[in-house]
Design a protein around this motif. Sequence first.
Motif, PDB file in Angstrom:
ATOM      1  N   VAL A  34       0.832  -1.207   0.000  1.00 42.82           N
ATOM      2  CA  VAL A  34       0.000   0.000   0.000  1.00 42.82           C
ATOM      3  C   VAL A  34       0.866   1.257   0.000  1.00 42.82           C
ATOM      4  O   VAL A  34       0.611   2.215  -0.747  1.00 42.82           O
ATOM      5  N   ASP A  35       1.914   1.258   0.838  1.00 40.99           N
ATOM      6  CA  ASP A  35       2.793   2.423   0.934  1.00 40.99           C
ATOM      7  C   ASP A  35       3.596   2.615  -0.349  1.00 40.99           C
ATOM      8  O   ASP A  35       3.687   3.733  -0.881  1.00 40.99           O
ATOM      9  N   LEU A  36       4.173   1.529  -0.856  1.00 42.01           N
ATOM     10  CA  LEU A  36       5.032   1.604  -2.037  1.00 42.01           C
ATOM     11  C   LEU A  36       4.238   1.947  -3.293  1.00 42.01           C
ATOM     12  O   LEU A  36       4.753   2.624  -4.194  1.00 42.01           O
ATOM     13  N   ASP A  37       2.991   1.512  -3.343  1.00 43.53           N
ATOM     14  CA  ASP A  37       2.133   1.854  -4.482  1.00 43.53           C
ATOM     15  C   ASP A  37       1.964   3.377  -4.570  1.00 43.53           C
ATOM     16  O   ASP A  37       2.078   3.975  -5.646  1.00 43.53           O
ATOM     17  N   LYS A  38       1.698   4.008  -3.421  1.00 41.05           N
ATOM     18  CA  LYS A  38       1.547   5.470  -3.390  1.00 41.05           C
ATOM     19  C   LYS A  38       2.864   6.171  -3.722  1.00 41.05           C
ATOM     20  O   LYS A  38       2.896   7.142  -4.483  1.00 41.05           O
ATOM     21  N   ILE A  39       3.966   5.682  -3.137  1.00 38.95           N
ATOM     22  CA  ILE A  39       5.271   6.307  -3.361  1.00 38.95           C
ATOM     23  C   ILE A  39       5.647   6.269  -4.831  1.00 38.95           C
ATOM     24  O   ILE A  39       6.070   7.275  -5.416  1.00 38.95           O
ATOM     25  N   LEU A  40       5.478   5.113  -5.477  1.00 37.11           N
ATOM     26  CA  LEU A  40       5.856   4.967  -6.884  1.00 37.11           C
ATOM     27  C   LEU A  40       4.969   5.804  -7.801  1.00 37.11           C
ATOM     28  O   LEU A  40       5.434   6.315  -8.823  1.00 37.11           O
ATOM     29  N   LYS A  41       3.694   5.954  -7.435  1.00 37.06           N
ATOM     30  CA  LYS A  41       2.809   6.810  -8.231  1.00 37.06           C
ATOM     31  C   LYS A  41       3.244   8.269  -8.130  1.00 37.06           C
ATOM     32  O   LYS A  41       3.173   9.012  -9.109  1.00 37.06           O
ATOM     33  N   ARG A  42       3.699   8.678  -6.950  1.00 40.12           N
ATOM     34  CA  ARG A  42       4.166  10.058  -6.785  1.00 40.12           C
ATOM     35  C   ARG A  42       5.521  10.254  -7.474  1.00 40.12           C
ATOM     36  O   ARG A  42       5.783  11.305  -8.055  1.00 40.12           O
ATOM     37  N   ALA A  43       6.393   9.245  -7.377  1.00 37.78           N
ATOM     38  CA  ALA A  43       7.737   9.362  -7.943  1.00 37.78           C
ATOM     39  C   ALA A  43       7.722   9.413  -9.462  1.00 37.78           C
ATOM     40  O   ALA A  43       8.556  10.079 -10.088  1.00 37.78           O
ATOM     41  N   GLN A  44       6.768   8.691 -10.073  1.00 36.27           N
ATOM     42  CA  GLN A  44       6.655   8.614 -11.537  1.00 36.27           C
ATOM     43  C   GLN A  44       8.011   8.264 -12.171  1.00 36.27           C
ATOM     44  O   GLN A  44       8.535   7.187 -11.937  1.00 36.27           O
ATOM     45  N   LYS A  45       8.622   9.161 -12.943  1.00 38.05           N
ATOM     46  CA  LYS A  45       9.867   8.842 -13.658  1.00 38.05           C
ATOM     47  C   LYS A  45      11.111   9.344 -12.929  1.00 38.05           C
ATOM     48  O   LYS A  45      12.217   9.315 -13.490  1.00 38.05           O
ATOM     49  N   GLN A  46      10.953   9.808 -11.687  1.00 36.69           N
ATOM     50  CA  GLN A  46      12.115  10.254 -10.927  1.00 36.69           C
ATOM     51  C   GLN A  46      13.062   9.083 -10.648  1.00 36.69           C
ATOM     52  O   GLN A  46      12.627   7.948 -10.448  1.00 36.69           O
ATOM     53  N   LYS A  47      14.366   9.353 -10.597  1.00 33.58           N
ATOM     54  CA  LYS A  47      15.339   8.305 -10.302  1.00 33.58           C
ATOM     55  C   LYS A  47      15.443   8.035  -8.811  1.00 33.58           C
ATOM     56  O   LYS A  47      15.812   6.933  -8.391  1.00 33.58           O
ATOM     57  N   THR A  48      15.149   9.046  -8.018  1.00 33.56           N
ATOM     58  CA  THR A  48      15.159   8.882  -6.555  1.00 33.56           C
ATOM     59  C   THR A  48      13.890   9.492  -5.973  1.00 33.56           C
ATOM     60  O   THR A  48      13.249  10.339  -6.596  1.00 33.56           O
ATOM     61  N   TYR A  49      13.556   9.064  -4.762  1.00 34.62           N
ATOM     62  CA  TYR A  49      12.379   9.620  -4.082  1.00 34.62           C
ATOM     63  C   TYR A  49      12.675   9.636  -2.586  1.00 34.62           C
ATOM     64  O   TYR A  49      13.199   8.664  -2.017  1.00 34.62           O
ATOM     65  N   SER A  50      12.362  10.747  -1.937  1.00 35.37           N
ATOM     66  CA  SER A  50      12.651  10.913  -0.514  1.00 35.37           C
ATOM     67  C   SER A  50      11.567  10.244   0.329  1.00 35.37           C
ATOM     68  O   SER A  50      10.394  10.598   0.240  1.00 35.37           O
ATOM     69  N   ILE A  51      11.984   9.272   1.136  1.00 35.99           N
ATOM     70  CA  ILE A  51      11.030   8.582   2.015  1.00 35.99           C
ATOM     71  C   ILE A  51      11.201   9.082   3.444  1.00 35.99           C
ATOM     72  O   ILE A  51      12.292   9.488   3.851  1.00 35.99           O
ATOM     73  N   GLY A  52      10.123   9.052   4.208  1.00 31.04           N
ATOM     74  CA  GLY A  52      10.159   9.487   5.599  1.00 31.04           C
ATOM     75  C   GLY A  52      10.415   8.325   6.535  1.00 31.04           C
ATOM     76  O   GLY A  52       9.923   7.207   6.320  1.00 31.04           O
ATOM     77  N   LEU A  53      11.207   8.546   7.566  1.00 29.85           N
ATOM     78  CA  LEU A  53      11.505   7.516   8.560  1.00 29.85           C
ATOM     79  C   LEU A  53      11.282   8.073   9.955  1.00 29.85           C
ATOM     80  O   LEU A  53      11.348   9.287  10.175  1.00 29.85           O
ATOM     81  N   LYS A  54      11.015   7.190  10.905  1.00 26.16           N
ATOM     82  CA  LYS A  54      10.863   7.630  12.288  1.00 26.16           C
ATOM     83  C   LYS A  54      11.788   6.830  13.197  1.00 26.16           C
ATOM     84  O   LYS A  54      12.332   5.787  12.794  1.00 26.16           O
ATOM     85  N   LEU A  55      11.944   7.315  14.417  1.00 24.60           N
ATOM     86  CA  LEU A  55      12.892   6.728  15.353  1.00 24.60           C
ATOM     87  C   LEU A  55      12.503   5.292  15.691  1.00 24.60           C
ATOM     88  O   LEU A  55      11.339   4.992  15.983  1.00 24.60           O
ATOM     89  N   PHE A  56      13.498   4.406  15.634  1.00 25.54           N
ATOM     90  CA  PHE A  56      13.274   2.994  15.932  1.00 25.54           C
ATOM     91  C   PHE A  56      13.335   2.778  17.441  1.00 25.54           C
ATOM     92  O   PHE A  56      14.273   3.247  18.110  1.00 25.54           O
ATOM     93  N   PRO A  57      12.359   2.066  18.023  1.00 26.80           N
ATOM     94  CA  PRO A  57      12.312   1.869  19.486  1.00 26.80           C
ATOM     95  C   PRO A  57      13.278   0.772  19.931  1.00 26.80           C
ATOM     96  O   PRO A  57      12.863  -0.287  20.422  1.00 26.80           O
ATOM     97  N   GLU A  58      14.592   1.000  19.799  1.00 28.63           N
ATOM     98  CA  GLU A  58      15.571  -0.071  19.988  1.00 28.63           C
ATOM     99  C   GLU A  58      15.640  -0.602  21.416  1.00 28.63           C
ATOM    100  O   GLU A  58      16.153  -1.701  21.649  1.00 28.63           O
ATOM    101  N   ASN A  59      15.140   0.142  22.375  1.00 32.45           N
ATOM    102  CA  ASN A  59      15.185  -0.324  23.769  1.00 32.45           C
ATOM    103  C   ASN A  59      13.843  -0.840  24.273  1.00 32.45           C
ATOM    104  O   ASN A  59      13.659  -1.030  25.479  1.00 32.45           O
ATOM    105  N   ASP A  60      12.921  -1.055  23.353  1.00 34.33           N
ATOM    106  CA  ASP A  60      11.583  -1.539  23.730  1.00 34.33           C
ATOM    107  C   ASP A  60      11.258  -2.794  22.917  1.00 34.33           C
ATOM    108  O   ASP A  60      10.759  -2.709  21.794  1.00 34.33           O
ATOM    109  N   PRO A  61      11.556  -3.971  23.444  1.00 37.64           N
ATOM    110  CA  PRO A  61      11.339  -5.226  22.701  1.00 37.64           C
ATOM    111  C   PRO A  61       9.895  -5.418  22.226  1.00 37.64           C
ATOM    112  O   PRO A  61       9.666  -5.972  21.148  1.00 37.64           O
ATOM    113  N   LYS A  62       8.928  -4.960  23.028  1.00 38.21           N
ATOM    114  CA  LYS A  62       7.520  -5.120  22.635  1.00 38.21           C
ATOM    115  C   LYS A  62       7.183  -4.279  21.410  1.00 38.21           C
ATOM    116  O   LYS A  62       6.455  -4.726  20.517  1.00 38.21           O
ATOM    117  N   GLU A  63       7.720  -3.055  21.377  1.00 38.10           N
ATOM    118  CA  GLU A  63       7.480  -2.196  20.213  1.00 38.10           C
ATOM    119  C   GLU A  63       8.169  -2.757  18.970  1.00 38.10           C
ATOM    120  O   GLU A  63       7.627  -2.719  17.864  1.00 38.10           O
TER     121      GLU A  63
END
Length: 607
Positions: free
Chosen positions: A117-146
């Motif tokens: 679902v996410d990649l479908d939207k990203i590729l439609k927005r990117a169209q013929k661009q060679k690169t596309y900026s994706i958003g990332l968030k902080l990984f909960p490395e000290n929370d095993p449940k998360e």
Amino acid sequence: MKNNKRIEELATTALTSALLKCPILETYIGSNDKTPSWDGTVFVYNSSNQKKENIKGRVPIQVKGTEKVLVSDVATFSCSTVDLRNYYHDGGCVFFLISVVPATGEHKIFYASLLVVDLDKILKRAQKQKTYSIGLKLFPENDPKEIAHIFLSFSSNARKQVSFIEKDLLSIEELERRGTKIERLTFNTSGIGLKEEDLPRFVSSHDFYLYAKPEGLDIEIPIDRITDAIVSKTVDGEIKVKERTYFNSYVVQYFKGEPTIRIGKGLNLVLNQTNKKLSISFKPSGTLSDFIKEASLLLDVLENREISINGAKISFSNPITIDVEARKKSLAYYKNVKKMLESLGVTEELQIDAISPRDESNLKNFVGAVLYNRKIDFRNMTENFIYGPFKIANLVIWIWAERNQERRYSVESFFSPHQIVMFASNDINRKNPIPMSQFLLLDKKAFIHTSNMNYELVYQDIARNELKPEVVDHYTFWLLDILRAYDEQEQKDPRLLCFAEKICDWIRAQKCSDEKIMLLNKMQIIKRRRKLNPAEIVELSKLTVSDYPISVRCGAYLLLDDKVAAQECFDEMDIENQKIFLTYPICSFGSLQNDRRHISQPKCTES
């Protein structure tokens, strides 16, 4: 190159160390891996017992390292669209960006869970661009449940979305426009140690994917990723101050994991998780009655410094910042507004959100005029008597106003008793007044929407007068206006149709009207409510004999659903009578076309 290799190794080491904290994950990441688009795989197990039979899924990952110091809790990365397309065709990928400090080994891990679902939207927005900026968030490395939630959610949703690769993913609105009936909407969430009571808080603080199940099909169509969901749960429990009960239920609403207790339409109780103090806020909303009830509760809480919610007594220790005296005056005023509206016979609720500054001014004037007999002005009005609709916010109030010697007006309900008379059309000198009900002044618009309409009072006033033959047509056309109003109502009011039927029966009972016309009116009222029964159809059929007027026959055929015969009768009328007939509400039962014989044909001339 050596520095880049070291950064990648440090990034890989940091991620591997973080993932090892989660007992249901098994990680395979190649150091300085040269595999196209992917750097490794994480196996997800149903439990910490990592046996083959317990494997729940496989999650492909990509790891990127950087020396750039990332201060924020969010980041972006310019990703190759070729890689993004590869992730898409493989069913998704968890993308990691790891900021490392080679000298100290300090690091910060960011991630993006990228499914179909996410990649479908990203590729439609990117169209013929060679690169596309994706958003990332902080990984909960000290929370095993998360960490477990991230990979469990990816695994379960990847299986549901993989069959939709290269398929056109549609919104709910687009599916419905294409004729797909949605049976239900679903979503799932995964985590370790989740209990039922934890779900509202958990769902409101985590992204999830929404699916639509079409009626009659055993599939779930992915719709979208939902972020920042608001989850509400109604709780049956009393809201009290001392011994007074204000509400028997309330709503606990979660947003980003934080609960708010919503009482009524506008009262909110929020617990500050930092200092564990409870605050109360009030934003008027809903109806006037809602406002009065909630404002009364707020004042009671402020004066007693406590509230009881479902048996739990909560005290307020924070200093009062609300102007209590101003709140009291406001509540007293709006109680007067409610009393004024009741005096005018208004039964529809006043919507607080719809009140404009001009409405507020009119409300104050009407409170003074109705409750305290103060005289007011009506702009550009010079008549001694005025009547009709007065709009305040969502309300349409029919009033009656009389001007005094100072040229100011007293105001009362239009539905208060007022005596009026009318004259027959041939009484040119107006020597023979005929008493009539004031309610014949109500027009179609009044019956479409009047907030202080009183059908029973109107009927009783109409029925107490004897119907004179000279004015029977006036009453009959008034009845037709009532039916037109019913047809034009967006939300049909069954009371209006019942009222129309009572008026019709009363006119017929007076024995001075055309029975054929009144029978048609009776039947068209019934047909608006239900299908005609056999006995009623027989009665209507008697009106189709050739001896009866064309208009009567045409109306009967319309009610009998005989469109061909109705059109034939209509064609026999001249143009003027056709125009008149088309204004009658009975025409709503057909689609009569103007007689083509009356359309002038182009003339030919010889050259």
